[in-house]
Design an enzyme around this catalytic site. Sequence first.
Site, PDB file in Angstrom:
ATOM      1  N   ARG A   1       0.832  -1.212   0.000  1.00 15.02           N
ATOM      2  CA  ARG A   1       0.000   0.000   0.000  1.00 15.02           C
ATOM      3  C   ARG A   1       0.871   1.269   0.000  1.00 15.02           C
ATOM      4  NH1 ARG A   1      -3.283  -3.701  -0.514  1.00 15.02           N
ATOM      5  NH2 ARG A   1      -5.414  -3.639   0.275  1.00 15.02           N
TER       6      ARG A   1
ATOM      7  N   SER B   1     -10.571  -0.409   3.463  1.00 18.38           N
ATOM      8  CA  SER B   1      -9.734  -0.565   4.667  1.00 18.38           C
ATOM      9  C   SER B   1      -9.313   0.808   5.168  1.00 18.38           C
ATOM     10  CB  SER B   1      -8.473  -1.350   4.350  1.00 18.38           C
ATOM     11  OG  SER B   1      -8.793  -2.598   3.804  1.00 18.38           O
TER      12      SER B   1
ATOM     13  N   GLU C   1      -4.550   3.756   6.347  1.00 19.80           N
ATOM     14  CA  GLU C   1      -4.252   3.498   4.946  1.00 19.80           C
ATOM     15  C   GLU C   1      -4.802   4.638   4.093  1.00 19.80           C
ATOM     16  OE1 GLU C   1      -5.392   0.630   1.316  1.00 19.80           O
ATOM     17  OE2 GLU C   1      -6.788   1.135   2.884  1.00 19.80           O
TER      18      GLU C   1
END
Length: 339
Positions: free
Chosen positions: A164, A238, A334
């Site tokens: 990520r 997320s 995130e």
Amino acid sequence: MSTKLSIHKDFDLSSFNTMGVSSKAAFFAEVASVPELQEAIKFAKDKNLEILVLGGGSNILFKKDFDGLVIYNALKGRDFLSEIDLKIASGENWHELVLFCVENGLGGIENLSLIPGSVGAAPIQNIGAYGVELENVFLSLEAFMIDSGELKTFTKDECKFGYRESIFKKELKGKAVITSVTLRLSKDHTVNTSYKALSEKLLEKGISEPDIKDISDCVIEIRQSKLPDPKQIGNTGSFFKNPVISVQHFNQLKSEYQDLPSYPVTERQVKVPAGWLIEKAGWKGKRIGDAGVHDKQALVLVNHGNATGEEIWNLATEICLSISTEFEINLIPEVNLIG
Ligand code: EPU
């Protein structure tokens, strides 16, 4: 250079972020071509404004108003550079691209079905799901460099992909606008069924030799069963990254929590699912006002109606504190935070 670019003042961003929080941009421009993008950037430079590029708005949380220029990316188009190399304009919708590839027998991104957002956002956080990450099919991208005004090509190495992560979330944050992404797909693709939830779904459906369409269909089914549809309830997928901890720390936790899942990272480190930790700490399905934790996937924070960005952020902070106290693990968001 003359384009039809119109720039709006005090623009409401509620429908431009999938969390559905209300926030205003001091200035807003939608760009549908590179010259329009250049004009928008010039406007921001002349006024000394910060620039924020928005695609699907599916990985961003506005904690307050944005005092600069929001550029909404509407660059469209797909171009085959060869039978398997596909160049896609950054404003295209990611899932529509996946469906196009599946329909045309091009393998490689079927595991990434139904991820919200735009093609240009995909490399920024190296999107990943069900055993595949964007970097597995990534060839290069083109980005407009805000300082120099040049269009620059980035190879895979230059993007510095991680979990990520990419250079566009770090050194080049706010400095480059991705205009296109080129992927190398495959005509005789070996499907990836390594992810447990996916192999279980295939088994359940009695599919022993899945093709890319089967994989895409299964991923869509799994995602729809666990992840809330932003059109129905505000969310950004997320909210946190899955934390990476030492094997030693993991073993300590495992002696107390035998069912703690993990994924290997290196010999010394493992990744543990933040969703599991958050559920174990009792947060799944909880809400504080309209800010809540999704009842089917605790890694996803949701806006039940009128939560502000600040309220979502306060909930996230409470969760972080509780995970730190209970497991001595620091969760890292995130999503991109604005404000
Ligand atoms: N789990 C729980 N409780 C929860 C959620 C998860 O116990 O509330 C457990 C599951 O049972 C499973 C493990 O945690 O053992 C992993 O759960 P899941 O397969 O749902 O995946 P994840 O690690 O929570 C990551 C990605 C998702 C991606 C899935 C599938 C991150 C931050 N998230 O979630 O990506 O779809 O894997 O590959 O890596 C996104 O980035 O927005 C996103 C949705």
